[in-house]
Motif scaffolding. Structure first.
Motif, PDB file in Angstrom:
ATOM      1  N   LEU A 107      21.011  -1.816  17.644  1.00 13.62           N
ATOM      2  CA  LEU A 107      20.245  -2.537  16.636  1.00 13.62           C
ATOM      3  C   LEU A 107      18.927  -3.024  17.219  1.00 13.62           C
ATOM      4  O   LEU A 107      17.891  -2.995  16.567  1.00 13.62           O
ATOM      5  CB  LEU A 107      21.062  -3.724  16.123  1.00 13.62           C
ATOM      6  N   ALA A 108      18.961  -3.458  18.479  1.00 19.42           N
ATOM      7  CA  ALA A 108      17.722  -3.881  19.136  1.00 19.42           C
ATOM      8  C   ALA A 108      16.737  -2.722  19.216  1.00 19.42           C
ATOM      9  O   ALA A 108      15.536  -2.898  19.032  1.00 19.42           O
ATOM     10  CB  ALA A 108      18.033  -4.426  20.534  1.00 19.42           C
ATOM     11  N   CYS A 109      17.249  -1.515  19.488  1.00 21.10           N
ATOM     12  CA  CYS A 109      16.362  -0.350  19.530  1.00 21.10           C
ATOM     13  C   CYS A 109      15.765  -0.070  18.160  1.00 21.10           C
ATOM     14  O   CYS A 109      14.590   0.256  18.046  1.00 21.10           O
ATOM     15  CB  CYS A 109      17.138   0.880  20.016  1.00 21.10           C
ATOM     16  N   ASP A 110      16.574  -0.195  17.106  1.00 19.93           N
ATOM     17  CA  ASP A 110      16.091   0.125  15.763  1.00 19.93           C
ATOM     18  C   ASP A 110      14.971  -0.799  15.306  1.00 19.93           C
ATOM     19  O   ASP A 110      14.162  -0.429  14.468  1.00 19.93           O
ATOM     20  CB  ASP A 110      17.244   0.038  14.754  1.00 19.93           C
TER      21      ASP A 110
ATOM     22  N   GLY B 295      29.017  -9.803  10.521  1.00 22.12           N
ATOM     23  CA  GLY B 295      28.880  -9.413   9.125  1.00 22.12           C
ATOM     24  C   GLY B 295      28.972 -10.561   8.148  1.00 22.12           C
ATOM     25  O   GLY B 295      28.471 -10.466   7.029  1.00 22.12           O
ATOM     26  N   THR B 296      29.624 -11.663   8.538  1.00 21.13           N
ATOM     27  CA  THR B 296      29.746 -12.804   7.631  1.00 21.13           C
ATOM     28  C   THR B 296      28.954 -14.003   8.133  1.00 21.13           C
ATOM     29  O   THR B 296      28.449 -14.788   7.342  1.00 21.13           O
ATOM     30  CB  THR B 296      31.224 -13.199   7.441  1.00 21.13           C
ATOM     31  N   ASP B 297      28.851 -14.169   9.449  1.00 19.65           N
ATOM     32  CA  ASP B 297      28.024 -15.220  10.021  1.00 19.65           C
ATOM     33  C   ASP B 297      26.703 -14.604  10.474  1.00 19.65           C
ATOM     34  O   ASP B 297      26.653 -13.464  10.920  1.00 19.65           O
ATOM     35  CB  ASP B 297      28.717 -15.878  11.220  1.00 19.65           C
ATOM     36  N   GLY B 298      25.640 -15.382  10.373  1.00 19.66           N
ATOM     37  CA  GLY B 298      24.328 -14.860  10.684  1.00 19.66           C
ATOM     38  C   GLY B 298      24.135 -14.571  12.167  1.00 19.66           C
ATOM     39  O   GLY B 298      24.699 -15.244  13.035  1.00 19.66           O
TER      40      GLY B 298
ATOM     41  N   GLU C 271      27.477  -4.531  11.538  1.00 22.55           N
ATOM     42  CA  GLU C 271      26.562  -5.680  11.476  1.00 22.55           C
ATOM     43  C   GLU C 271      25.331  -5.263  10.690  1.00 22.55           C
ATOM     44  O   GLU C 271      24.620  -4.330  11.072  1.00 22.55           O
ATOM     45  CB  GLU C 271      26.178  -6.130  12.884  1.00 22.55           C
ATOM     46  N   GLY C 272      25.101  -5.932   9.559  1.00 24.94           N
ATOM     47  CA  GLY C 272      23.971  -5.565   8.716  1.00 24.94           C
ATOM     48  C   GLY C 272      24.157  -4.160   8.175  1.00 24.94           C
ATOM     49  O   GLY C 272      25.128  -3.866   7.481  1.00 24.94           O
ATOM     50  N   ARG C 273      23.251  -3.259   8.506  1.00 24.49           N
ATOM     51  CA  ARG C 273      23.334  -1.870   8.043  1.00 24.49           C
ATOM     52  C   ARG C 273      23.666  -0.906   9.177  1.00 24.49           C
ATOM     53  O   ARG C 273      23.485   0.295   9.035  1.00 24.49           O
ATOM     54  CB  ARG C 273      22.012  -1.481   7.379  1.00 24.49           C
ATOM     55  N   MET C 274      24.162  -1.419  10.285  1.00 25.76           N
ATOM     56  CA  MET C 274      24.499  -0.575  11.430  1.00 25.76           C
ATOM     57  C   MET C 274      26.008  -0.563  11.639  1.00 25.76           C
ATOM     58  O   MET C 274      26.635  -1.604  11.791  1.00 25.76           O
ATOM     59  CB  MET C 274      23.804  -1.090  12.688  1.00 25.76           C
TER      60      MET C 274
END
Length: 391
Positions: free
Chosen positions: A46-49, A119-122, A364-367
């Motif tokens: 996700l960091a790379c994206d 997915g539920t906590d930020g 997580e999110g969209r990943m």
């Protein structure tokens, strides 16, 4: 799901008229905590994206490289490291593997210790903060890595990782000079941000496996509901106390070279696909940066792998075979949009039922990431969907 051996410290920052004067830490205890390789991959991918230029080939290469050095277990075995390959690698590759592992282990620790739920906590990176927090944190100098949104309030997480060549994987009762220096800087960062809550995770990689020191400040959300059922060995009561150096008022704010290697993403120019104009090209907020990056990643994948709650998922299965025969196969998927998650499905993934094998899966999110051993059949998409969203 693999495990790492954790040692937890509670520490107190002693304050005086001039601010922080000393830090005193006491060991809480030690024991195994579960670590998902899928989560470790997800957090780093996700960091790379979210960088200004997203290249699927580079992301896949980094995932391949990272998991080629790690040896996970589908059961409850310890997470291992190919130290021969790691020691034969250049210094920057060793740092890449160590620090990526540290970031993933810190997130695993947050799930075990204070019940953060993916997915539920930020969860946000300090390089890409939610709109409401832009401007709330300094953009230069010391910066933690991740920001966890807990019910008790925001909690900053700092992740470090190092190779350790010693029979005793965790350093002696008192921590190391590097740990002390980083706690000093984090204490100063916290004071500069209205005593912001934070914690630090320090991973050690060696022939004995993966170990982690976790430092939790007394009175923070991380310790208010601290889970201790995993502890097998009570901690030593011998405190570790060290003074905090006072800054020289004649000098400006001291820059941290490790934190300023790259400017925060919100201070960078964002690459925009051809044909986008007006509002589409602005990417002025953190959410726009995130969505734009994920849309580009989704658009570059060829065909859908399946669906989660009627949302298509595109992605790639890849093998972690950069330094030898692959031990893991990894699914890296991008969702067309976010899907609502059932907290019960999240909880079931962490609490394996007797006699039932759970996927090493993280959303997580969209990943979406899934890790499974080479040589075993790939999980069906139905199983992936059921465990990801309860569908």
């Amino acid at each position: 799901m693999s495990t790492v051996h954790a040692r937890v410290w509670r520490f107190t920052v002693e304050k005086g008229p001039a601010g922080a004067e000393a830090v005193q830490a006491v060991e809480v205890g030690q024991g195994p905590i579960p670590v998902s390789l899928a989560a470790l991959v997800n957090i780093n991918a996700l960091a790379c994206d979210l960088r200004s230029t997203v290249d699927q080939r580079v992301r896949n290469h980094e995932i391949n490289l990272l998991l080629s050095y790690l040896d996970g277990d589908t059961g409850a075995g310890p997470l291992g490291v190919d130290c021969g390959a790691l020691d034969s690698s250049s210094g920057h590759i060793r740092r890449f593997v160590s620090e990526c592992t540290g970031l993933g282990v810190m997130t695993a620790a947050s799930e075990t210790l204070f019940d953060w739920k993916s997915g539920t906590d930020g969860l946000a990176s300090f390089d890409v903060l939610p709109d409401k927090l832009v401007g709330a944190y300094a953009r230069t100098g010391v910066r933690p890595d991740l920001l966890y949104d807990l019910a008790a309030g925001p909690l900053a997480g700092e992740a470090r990782g190092r190779r350790r060549d010693a029979k005793q994987m965790l350093p002696a009762v008192k921590g190391t000079a590097d740990q002390r220096k980083r706690l000093e800087k984090l204490a100063a960062w916290s004071a500069d941000h209205s005593d912001h809550d934070y914690f630090m995770s320090w991973v050690w990689l060696g022939t004995g496996g993966v170990y982690v020191d976790i430092f939790l400040p007394e009175g923070s959300p991380a310790t208010a509901g601290l889970k201790t059922g995993w502890i097998e060995q009570p901690g030593s009561q011998q405190p570790w106390r060290f003074p905090v150096p006072r800054p020289d008022p004649r000098r400006g704010v001291e820059a941290d070279p490790e934190d300023d290697l790259d400017p925060p993403l919100l201070m960078r120019k964002i690459d925009v696909p051809d044909g986008m104009v007006g509002d589409e090209a602005s990417a002025s907020s953190a959410q726009e940066v995130v969505d734009a990056a994920m849309d580009r990643a989704f658009g570059r994948e060829e065909g859908p792998l399946g669906e989660l709650g009627d949302v298509p998922v595109r992605g790639t299965w890849l093998r972690a075979d950069a330094v030898g025969p692959a031990r893991h196969e990894v699914l890296v998927g991008v969702l067309g949009e976010r899907v609502p998650l059932d907290p019960r499905a999240q909880r079931r993934r962490l609490q394996a039922e007797p006699g039932r094998h759970r996927l090493d899966l993280f959303l997580e999110g969209r990943m979406l990431t899934v890790v499974h051993p080479v040589g075993e059949p790939r999980p069906s998409w139905g199983q992936i969907a059921e465990e990801a969203v309860g569908a």
